[in-house]
Design a protein around this motif. Structure first.
Motif, short mmCIF file in Angstrom:
data_model
loop_
_atom_site.label_atom_id
_atom_site.label_comp_id
_atom_site.label_asym_id
_atom_site.label_seq_id
_atom_site.Cartn_x
_atom_site.Cartn_y
_atom_site.Cartn_z
N TYR A 77 -6.31 -2.71 0.58
CA TYR A 77 -5.90 -2.33 2.50
C TYR A 77 -4.52 -2.84 2.01
O TYR A 77 -3.40 -2.44 3.12
CB TYR A 77 -6.27 -3.41 3.39
N THR A 78 -3.72 -2.96 1.29
CA THR A 78 -2.20 -3.23 0.95
C THR A 78 -1.72 -1.57 1.25
O THR A 78 -2.38 -1.01 0.29
CB THR A 78 -2.14 -3.87 -0.18
N LYS A 79 -0.82 -1.82 1.91
CA LYS A 79 -0.31 -0.24 2.56
C LYS A 79 1.02 0.41 1.09
O LYS A 79 2.06 -1.02 0.60
CB LYS A 79 1.18 -0.25 3.54
N ASN A 80 0.52 1.12 0.31
CA ASN A 80 0.95 1.29 -1.02
C ASN A 80 0.20 2.65 -2.42
O ASN A 80 -0.87 2.73 -1.46
CB ASN A 80 1.45 0.25 -2.23
N ASN A 81 1.23 3.10 -2.36
CA ASN A 81 0.55 4.26 -3.12
C ASN A 81 1.00 3.89 -4.69
O ASN A 81 1.01 5.34 -5.29
CB ASN A 81 0.80 5.69 -2.75
N CYS A 82 1.23 3.13 -5.23
CA CYS A 82 1.50 2.76 -5.98
C CYS A 82 0.74 1.89 -7.43
O CYS A 82 0.36 1.89 -8.19
CB CYS A 82 3.36 2.09 -6.35
N ALA A 83 -0.64 1.74 -6.74
CA ALA A 83 -1.18 0.65 -6.89
C ALA A 83 -2.43 1.75 -7.97
O ALA A 83 -2.33 2.69 -7.81
CB ALA A 83 -2.42 -0.10 -6.44
N ASP A 84 -2.35 1.57 -9.31
CA ASP A 84 -3.21 2.12 -10.02
C ASP A 84 -4.78 1.43 -9.71
O ASP A 84 -6.02 2.35 -10.30
CB ASP A 84 -2.99 1.97 -11.60
N ARG A 85 -4.94 1.14 -9.00
CA ARG A 85 -6.17 0.15 -9.09
C ARG A 85 -5.79 -1.18 -7.45
O ARG A 85 -4.99 -1.89 -7.52
CB ARG A 85 -6.77 -0.41 -9.98
N LYS A 86 -7.18 -1.18 -6.80
CA LYS A 86 -7.39 -1.93 -5.33
C LYS A 86 -8.33 -2.88 -5.72
O LYS A 86 -9.06 -1.79 -6.39
CB LYS A 86 -7.09 -1.66 -4.47
N ILE A 87 -8.29 -3.93 -5.48
CA ILE A 87 -9.03 -5.13 -5.89
C ILE A 87 -9.83 -5.93 -3.91
O ILE A 87 -8.96 -5.54 -3.45
CB ILE A 87 -8.78 -6.33 -6.32
N LYS A 88 -10.48 -5.52 -4.60
CA LYS A 88 -11.11 -5.89 -3.01
C LYS A 88 -11.67 -7.01 -3.06
O LYS A 88 -12.16 -8.07 -4.01
CB LYS A 88 -12.27 -5.15 -2.28
N ASP A 89 -12.06 -7.89 -1.93
CA ASP A 89 -12.71 -9.18 -1.78
C ASP A 89 -14.67 -9.81 -2.51
O ASP A 89 -15.10 -8.73 -2.37
CB ASP A 89 -13.52 -9.58 -0.44
N GLY A 90 -14.16 -10.52 -3.39
CA GLY A 90 -15.39 -10.84 -3.87
C GLY A 90 -15.04 -9.87 -5.42
O GLY A 90 -16.40 -10.03 -5.82
N GLU A 91 -14.81 -9.16 -5.68
CA GLU A 91 -14.25 -8.14 -6.80
C GLU A 91 -13.96 -8.92 -7.99
O GLU A 91 -13.46 -9.63 -8.09
CB GLU A 91 -13.90 -7.29 -6.52
N ILE A 92 -14.93 -8.50 -9.04
CA ILE A 92 -14.36 -9.53 -10.54
C ILE A 92 -13.74 -8.20 -11.95
O ILE A 92 -13.74 -7.45 -11.92
CB ILE A 92 -15.38 -9.98 -11.36
N LEU A 93 -12.25 -9.26 -12.04
CA LEU A 93 -11.72 -8.64 -13.08
C LEU A 93 -12.53 -9.41 -14.21
O LEU A 93 -12.21 -10.43 -14.12
CB LEU A 93 -10.68 -8.45 -13.04
N GLN A 94 -12.44 -8.54 -15.08
CA GLN A 94 -12.90 -8.99 -16.51
C GLN A 94 -12.26 -8.82 -17.95
O GLN A 94 -11.77 -7.62 -17.93
CB GLN A 94 -15.06 -8.55 -17.13
N LEU A 95 -11.86 -9.90 -17.88
CA LEU A 95 -10.60 -10.17 -19.44
C LEU A 95 -11.26 -11.04 -20.76
O LEU A 95 -10.95 -11.89 -20.47
CB LEU A 95 -9.60 -10.78 -18.65
N GLY A 96 -12.32 -10.39 -21.21
CA GLY A 96 -12.86 -10.83 -22.62
C GLY A 96 -13.99 -12.16 -21.55
O GLY A 96 -14.73 -11.23 -20.55
N GLU A 97 -14.05 -12.82 -21.83
CA GLU A 97 -14.92 -13.82 -21.47
C GLU A 97 -13.92 -14.58 -20.39
O GLU A 97 -14.39 -15.52 -19.50
CB GLU A 97 -14.97 -15.15 -22.11
N ILE A 98 -13.27 -14.39 -19.23
CA ILE A 98 -12.56 -14.60 -18.40
C ILE A 98 -12.46 -13.92 -17.56
O ILE A 98 -12.65 -12.71 -17.42
CB ILE A 98 -10.47 -14.76 -18.52
N GLU A 99 -13.37 -14.50 -16.32
CA GLU A 99 -13.63 -13.84 -15.20
C GLU A 99 -12.36 -14.47 -13.97
O GLU A 99 -12.17 -15.22 -13.68
CB GLU A 99 -15.10 -14.18 -14.32
#
Lengths: 229, 229
Positions: A82-104
């Protein structure tokens, strides 16, 4: 997990570097444009690959380094849903998990300071609270679609319900504190302790803070992910 | 162990709060006079008893809060052995261990920035390096009986011989770094990497830094443990 807290003295902003030690994949949260060279040097030295540049919200007091970081590393720029912009490559929403190897990295919607603000819970151990919850304080709610009642709900219902031992790493600190815990903030945060929703709203609506000096320049710059060229 | 890094923006000084969670006994290392009220409030909130106020050395850039902390809490003021002053309640010597519940605080003589400087190794996990080893840098050696060759020996023979994973918490940082490791500093500290003792001495003797503004007031104040009344 490699975890580094980095400080920008000018704006009293904390940037966070989080990396998975096995894969060497990294994220930077709430970077500061003027500190990008410092951060890139640290990434190089530690042999890390920057995968994501993430924001907790559209900042009003400093320009993000997201665009410059992407130019240098090819990382993806992530902003809250919902952030106002057109530059993000990805938007993250409430509850979504970004996985980075073993890091959540789990996004927790915490609107109130701005209407699209999120906090990030890392491996259930620590939470990057951005400007929603600060150590013994909280972000202001008088611009950028801020709303005191909404912030009260975010902090009391979303953050104060985390485990008391969860470490709190804020987006700013002006007194020299670096870290707290959810338990500590529940007990000692003067903005929340002894306040109900109504008295919190009254408190926040009467802070009478001056507007951030660079706000009119900085907010549009951040809506463009820090592309100020 | 409770561990908190605290920052004084004015002098870019880090103060460290270390406490045993069972006994609630605490120490403050390298306190800053102007931040004593902040630190006392934190001690009260966390239910801690301040047992010791400790210094890594006689500072030239800020006044210690030791005297004021003692007045407020009755803590003992500890200074490194051979430090010129009559105000310390106890002096700590190279290799000596201060026990705080289950926490071991071991003094490691690291002269060079000043002639009586010590670092403190905490539970073999982290080392408070004061102004001997800074992140990617080191303390200056051009006053207060400083000696570049001596600092080279202290860092390379006393600190760089600690385990590579030992966390390095410095007495100051001017770039926004909060923590490093011994391994990282061995690899990336530009004052030491690629330098032998002679070239380090040459480097340090040609820094041409201005003297700290408040030095003539601050050093005598610190030799009196911060009793400036």
């Amino acid at each position: 997990m490699l975890f580094r807290q980095l400080f920008d003295k000018q704006s009293s902003t904390y940037t966070y570097l989080i990396a998975d030690e096995k894969t060497k994949n990294a994220v930077l949260v709430d970077s500061v444009l003027e500190q990008v060279e410092r951060d890139l040097k640290m990434l190089r030295e530690l042999g890390l690959t920057l995968c994501y540049s993430i924001e907790t919200h559209i900042h009003a007091d400093h320009v993000t380094g997201a665009e410059k970081l992407q130019e240098a590393t090819g990382c993806l720029k992530i902003l809250p849903e919902y952030t106002k912009n057109n530059c993000a490559d990805r938007k993250i929403k409430d509850g979504e998990i970004l996985q980075l190897g073993e890091i959540e990295i789990k996004a927790i919607a915490t609107p109130g300071h701005t209407d699209t603000h999120v906090a990030y819970l890392i491996n259930q151990l620590l939470v990057l609270t951005g400007d929603s919850l600060l150590i013994r304080s909280c972000g202001r709610t008088d611009f950028q679609s801020g709303n005191a009642g909404t912030l009260y709900d975010s902090v009391t219902q979303r953050l104060f319900t985390l485990d008391n031992n969860t470490l709190v790493y804020p987006g700013h600190d002006y007194q020299g504190f670096t870290v707290s815990t959810i338990g500590e903030e529940k007990l000692f945060n003067v903005r929340f302790k002894g306040h109900n929703r109504d008295s919190f709203i009254e408190l926040m609506n009467n802070l009478n803070l001056p507007y951030p000096e660079k706000m009119t320049v900085v907010v549009p710059a951040n809506e463009a992910c820090g592309n100020i060229y």
